[in-house]
Write a protein that holds these residues in place. Structure first.
Motif, PDB file in Angstrom:
ATOM      1  N   THR A  59      -4.605   4.213  -8.180  1.00 44.13           N
ATOM      2  CA  THR A  59      -5.999   4.641  -8.104  1.00 44.13           C
ATOM      3  C   THR A  59      -6.851   3.815  -9.061  1.00 44.13           C
ATOM      4  OG1 THR A  59      -5.331   6.877  -7.490  1.00 44.13           O
ATOM      5  CG2 THR A  59      -7.561   6.608  -8.360  1.00 44.13           C
ATOM      6  N   ALA A  60      -6.352   3.595 -10.275  1.00 40.92           N
ATOM      7  CA  ALA A  60      -7.067   2.781 -11.261  1.00 40.92           C
ATOM      8  C   ALA A  60      -7.212   1.344 -10.776  1.00 40.92           C
ATOM      9  CB  ALA A  60      -6.349   2.822 -12.607  1.00 40.92           C
ATOM     10  N   LEU A  61      -6.205   0.836 -10.082  1.00 37.58           N
ATOM     11  CA  LEU A  61      -6.271  -0.515  -9.534  1.00 37.58           C
ATOM     12  C   LEU A  61      -7.383  -0.609  -8.488  1.00 37.58           C
ATOM     13  CD1 LEU A  61      -5.005  -3.338  -9.528  1.00 37.58           C
ATOM     14  CD2 LEU A  61      -3.362  -2.500  -7.847  1.00 37.58           C
ATOM     15  N   GLY A  62      -7.495   0.400  -7.643  1.00 36.17           N
ATOM     16  CA  GLY A  62      -8.579   0.436  -6.659  1.00 36.17           C
ATOM     17  C   GLY A  62      -9.938   0.498  -7.329  1.00 36.17           C
ATOM     18  N   LEU A  63     -10.036   1.275  -8.403  1.00 38.24           N
ATOM     19  CA  LEU A  63     -11.291   1.369  -9.145  1.00 38.24           C
ATOM     20  C   LEU A  63     -11.628   0.038  -9.813  1.00 38.24           C
ATOM     21  CD1 LEU A  63     -13.663   3.014 -10.193  1.00 38.24           C
ATOM     22  CD2 LEU A  63     -12.183   3.855 -12.026  1.00 38.24           C
ATOM     23  N   ALA A  64     -10.636  -0.597 -10.437  1.00 35.57           N
ATOM     24  CA  ALA A  64     -10.864  -1.901 -11.076  1.00 35.57           C
ATOM     25  C   ALA A  64     -11.350  -2.920 -10.052  1.00 35.57           C
ATOM     26  CB  ALA A  64      -9.581  -2.390 -11.754  1.00 35.57           C
ATOM     27  N   ALA A  65     -10.752  -2.897  -8.863  1.00 37.11           N
ATOM     28  CA  ALA A  65     -11.163  -3.826  -7.805  1.00 37.11           C
ATOM     29  C   ALA A  65     -12.589  -3.542  -7.357  1.00 37.11           C
ATOM     30  CB  ALA A  65     -10.204  -3.740  -6.621  1.00 37.11           C
ATOM     31  N   SER A  66     -12.923  -2.275  -7.187  1.00 36.74           N
ATOM     32  CA  SER A  66     -14.280  -1.946  -6.738  1.00 36.74           C
ATOM     33  C   SER A  66     -15.325  -2.323  -7.790  1.00 36.74           C
ATOM     34  CB  SER A  66     -14.393  -0.471  -6.352  1.00 36.74           C
ATOM     35  OG  SER A  66     -14.310   0.357  -7.484  1.00 36.74           O
ATOM     36  N   LEU A  67     -14.991  -2.170  -9.063  1.00 38.26           N
ATOM     37  CA  LEU A  67     -15.927  -2.561 -10.124  1.00 38.26           C
ATOM     38  C   LEU A  67     -16.193  -4.061 -10.128  1.00 38.26           C
ATOM     39  CD1 LEU A  67     -14.645  -0.287 -13.044  1.00 38.26           C
ATOM     40  CD2 LEU A  67     -16.806  -0.060 -11.768  1.00 38.26           C
ATOM     41  N   LYS A  68     -15.190  -4.835  -9.703  1.00 38.36           N
ATOM     42  CA  LYS A  68     -15.338  -6.290  -9.631  1.00 38.36           C
ATOM     43  C   LYS A  68     -15.721  -6.756  -8.222  1.00 38.36           C
ATOM     44  CE  LYS A  68     -12.203  -7.266 -13.444  1.00 38.36           C
ATOM     45  NZ  LYS A  68     -13.150  -7.792 -14.381  1.00 38.36           N
ATOM     46  N   LYS A  69     -15.986  -5.772  -7.336  1.00 39.45           N
ATOM     47  CA  LYS A  69     -16.375  -6.054  -5.949  1.00 39.45           C
ATOM     48  C   LYS A  69     -15.333  -6.900  -5.210  1.00 39.45           C
ATOM     49  CE  LYS A  69     -21.233  -5.283  -6.848  1.00 39.45           C
ATOM     50  NZ  LYS A  69     -21.022  -3.944  -7.154  1.00 39.45           N
ATOM     51  N   VAL A  70     -14.068  -6.534  -5.423  1.00 42.19           N
ATOM     52  CA  VAL A  70     -12.939  -7.200  -4.782  1.00 42.19           C
ATOM     53  C   VAL A  70     -12.320  -6.223  -3.798  1.00 42.19           C
ATOM     54  CG1 VAL A  70     -10.627  -8.153  -5.159  1.00 42.19           C
ATOM     55  CG2 VAL A  70     -12.461  -8.647  -6.791  1.00 42.19           C
ATOM     56  N   THR A  71     -12.048  -6.693  -2.597  1.00 41.80           N
ATOM     57  CA  THR A  71     -11.359  -5.886  -1.598  1.00 41.80           C
ATOM     58  C   THR A  71      -9.861  -6.115  -1.745  1.00 41.80           C
ATOM     59  OG1 THR A  71     -13.218  -6.062  -0.076  1.00 41.80           O
ATOM     60  CG2 THR A  71     -11.086  -5.440   0.865  1.00 41.80           C
ATOM     61  N   LEU A  72      -9.133  -5.036  -1.989  1.00 39.17           N
ATOM     62  CA  LEU A  72      -7.680  -5.143  -2.104  1.00 39.17           C
ATOM     63  C   LEU A  72      -7.067  -5.303  -0.720  1.00 39.17           C
ATOM     64  CD1 LEU A  72      -6.935  -2.374  -4.753  1.00 39.17           C
ATOM     65  CD2 LEU A  72      -6.929  -4.850  -5.089  1.00 39.17           C
ATOM     66  N   PRO A  73      -5.951  -6.032  -0.629  1.00 41.88           N
ATOM     67  CA  PRO A  73      -5.274  -6.155   0.665  1.00 41.88           C
ATOM     68  C   PRO A  73      -4.771  -4.785   1.127  1.00 41.88           C
ATOM     69  CG  PRO A  73      -4.009  -7.213  -1.095  1.00 41.88           C
ATOM     70  CD  PRO A  73      -5.280  -6.750  -1.702  1.00 41.88           C
ATOM     71  N   ALA A  74      -4.755  -4.581   2.427  1.00 44.66           N
ATOM     72  CA  ALA A  74      -4.340  -3.288   2.986  1.00 44.66           C
ATOM     73  C   ALA A  74      -2.910  -2.927   2.608  1.00 44.66           C
ATOM     74  CB  ALA A  74      -4.496  -3.305   4.504  1.00 44.66           C
ATOM     75  N   ASP A  75      -2.062  -3.931   2.377  1.00 46.50           N
ATOM     76  CA  ASP A  75      -0.651  -3.679   2.096  1.00 46.50           C
ATOM     77  C   ASP A  75      -0.291  -3.809   0.614  1.00 46.50           C
ATOM     78  OD1 ASP A  75      -1.122  -6.398   2.167  1.00 46.50           O
ATOM     79  OD2 ASP A  75       0.741  -6.889   3.208  1.00 46.50           O
ATOM     80  N   PHE A  76      -1.268  -3.596  -0.273  1.00 42.10           N
ATOM     81  CA  PHE A  76      -0.932  -3.683  -1.697  1.00 42.10           C
ATOM     82  C   PHE A  76      -0.043  -2.509  -2.087  1.00 42.10           C
ATOM     83  CE2 PHE A  76      -4.542  -0.866  -2.147  1.00 42.10           C
ATOM     84  CZ  PHE A  76      -4.372  -0.200  -3.352  1.00 42.10           C
ATOM     85  N   ALA A  77       0.780  -2.722  -3.116  1.00 39.67           N
ATOM     86  CA  ALA A  77       1.740  -1.698  -3.527  1.00 39.67           C
ATOM     87  C   ALA A  77       2.060  -1.833  -5.011  1.00 39.67           C
ATOM     88  CB  ALA A  77       3.031  -1.828  -2.720  1.00 39.67           C
ATOM     89  N   VAL A  78       2.541  -0.744  -5.573  1.00 36.33           N
ATOM     90  CA  VAL A  78       2.970  -0.714  -6.972  1.00 36.33           C
ATOM     91  C   VAL A  78       4.389  -0.161  -7.023  1.00 36.33           C
ATOM     92  CG1 VAL A  78       2.564   0.273  -9.259  1.00 36.33           C
ATOM     93  CG2 VAL A  78       0.610  -0.369  -7.822  1.00 36.33           C
ATOM     94  N   ASP A  79       5.297  -0.922  -7.614  1.00 34.85           N
ATOM     95  CA  ASP A  79       6.653  -0.461  -7.878  1.00 34.85           C
ATOM     96  C   ASP A  79       6.785  -0.290  -9.384  1.00 34.85           C
ATOM     97  OD1 ASP A  79       7.456  -0.704  -5.170  1.00 34.85           O
ATOM     98  OD2 ASP A  79       7.843  -2.829  -5.455  1.00 34.85           O
ATOM     99  N   ILE A  80       7.318   0.836  -9.788  1.00 37.14           N
ATOM    100  CA  ILE A  80       7.529   1.076 -11.217  1.00 37.14           C
ATOM    101  C   ILE A  80       8.979   1.499 -11.427  1.00 37.14           C
ATOM    102  CG2 ILE A  80       6.888   2.402 -13.265  1.00 37.14           C
ATOM    103  CD1 ILE A  80       4.128   2.792 -12.078  1.00 37.14           C
ATOM    104  N   GLN A  81       9.586   0.894 -12.422  1.00 34.26           N
ATOM    105  CA  GLN A  81      10.913   1.297 -12.877  1.00 34.26           C
ATOM    106  C   GLN A  81      10.734   1.845 -14.280  1.00 34.26           C
ATOM    107  OE1 GLN A  81      13.994  -1.713 -12.744  1.00 34.26           O
ATOM    108  NE2 GLN A  81      14.974  -0.859 -14.567  1.00 34.26           N
ATOM    109  N   VAL A  82      11.148   3.076 -14.500  1.00 34.52           N
ATOM    110  CA  VAL A  82      11.126   3.674 -15.836  1.00 34.52           C
ATOM    111  C   VAL A  82      12.561   3.796 -16.304  1.00 34.52           C
ATOM    112  CG1 VAL A  82      10.574   5.731 -17.203  1.00 34.52           C
ATOM    113  CG2 VAL A  82       8.940   4.887 -15.505  1.00 34.52           C
ATOM    114  N   ASP A  83      12.849   3.165 -17.433  1.00 33.85           N
ATOM    115  CA  ASP A  83      14.188   3.204 -18.017  1.00 33.85           C
ATOM    116  C   ASP A  83      14.213   4.172 -19.190  1.00 33.85           C
ATOM    117  OD1 ASP A  83      15.009   1.089 -16.345  1.00 33.85           O
ATOM    118  OD2 ASP A  83      14.352  -0.406 -17.805  1.00 33.85           O
ATOM    119  N   VAL A  84      15.310   4.880 -19.335  1.00 31.87           N
ATOM    120  CA  VAL A  84      15.576   5.652 -20.538  1.00 31.87           C
ATOM    121  C   VAL A  84      16.836   5.049 -21.142  1.00 31.87           C
ATOM    122  CG1 VAL A  84      16.917   7.469 -19.370  1.00 31.87           C
ATOM    123  CG2 VAL A  84      15.818   7.965 -21.550  1.00 31.87           C
TER     124      VAL A  84
END
Length: 148
Positions: free
Chosen positions: A68-93
């Motif tokens: 959501t923050a990535l979409g907001l950052a893009a809109s603030l810079k007037k950049v259209t994100l690609p339709a297939d953008f994605a975020v993968d996160i690995q959290v290690d303990v």
């Protein structure tokens, strides 16, 4: 900030913005969770095992907030994100000496965007995302931006 010397467990997430409510979901035996964020966008936490771990839930919540923050950052810079953008996160303990710690690895896919612009958006999103701000300086966070 302490680096993990011995990873004990990792939780993984893959999060996308769902533009098609009829899209194919995860395979049998996994859990897909539809997450929401302010603004009404629907996010998909796809393919968690049937009994997600705390690390997976943390990564899932963080990725929904971050995307959501990535979409907001893009809109603030007037950049259209690609339709297939994605975020993968690995959290290690894991451990460093007798202590237990968390670490995170982000892979942000922004196909078709200029690499420099994509990296600026990814950084700006970390400055916006409350989860990213909460862990800043407390856990190691590695980021990989893929534009190809």
């Amino acid at each position: 900030m302490t680096k993990i010397e011995n990873v004990i467990f990792s939780g993984f997430t893959h999060t996308t913005v769902n533009h098609d409510p009829n899209a194919q979901r995860g395979d049998h035996g996994v859990v897909d969770i539809q997450l929401s964020a302010p603004g009404g966008d629907s996010h998909e936490f796809i393919g968690a095992v049937p009994h997600p771990t705390a690390e997976q839930f943390f990564a899932g919540a963080w990725s929904a907030c971050y995307i959501t923050a990535l979409g907001l950052a893009a809109s603030l810079k007037k950049v259209t994100l690609p339709a297939d953008f994605a975020v993968d996160i690995q959290v290690d303990v894991g451990q460093a000496g007798p202590g237990w710690f968390l670490a995170a690895k982000f892979t942000v896919r922004l196909p078709g965007l200029d690499q420099d612009l994509a990296e600026k958006l990814v950084h700006a999103a970390h400055e916006i995302c409350p989860y990213s701000k909460a862990v800043k300086g407390n856990i190691e966070v590695a980021v990989n931006v893929i534009t190809a």
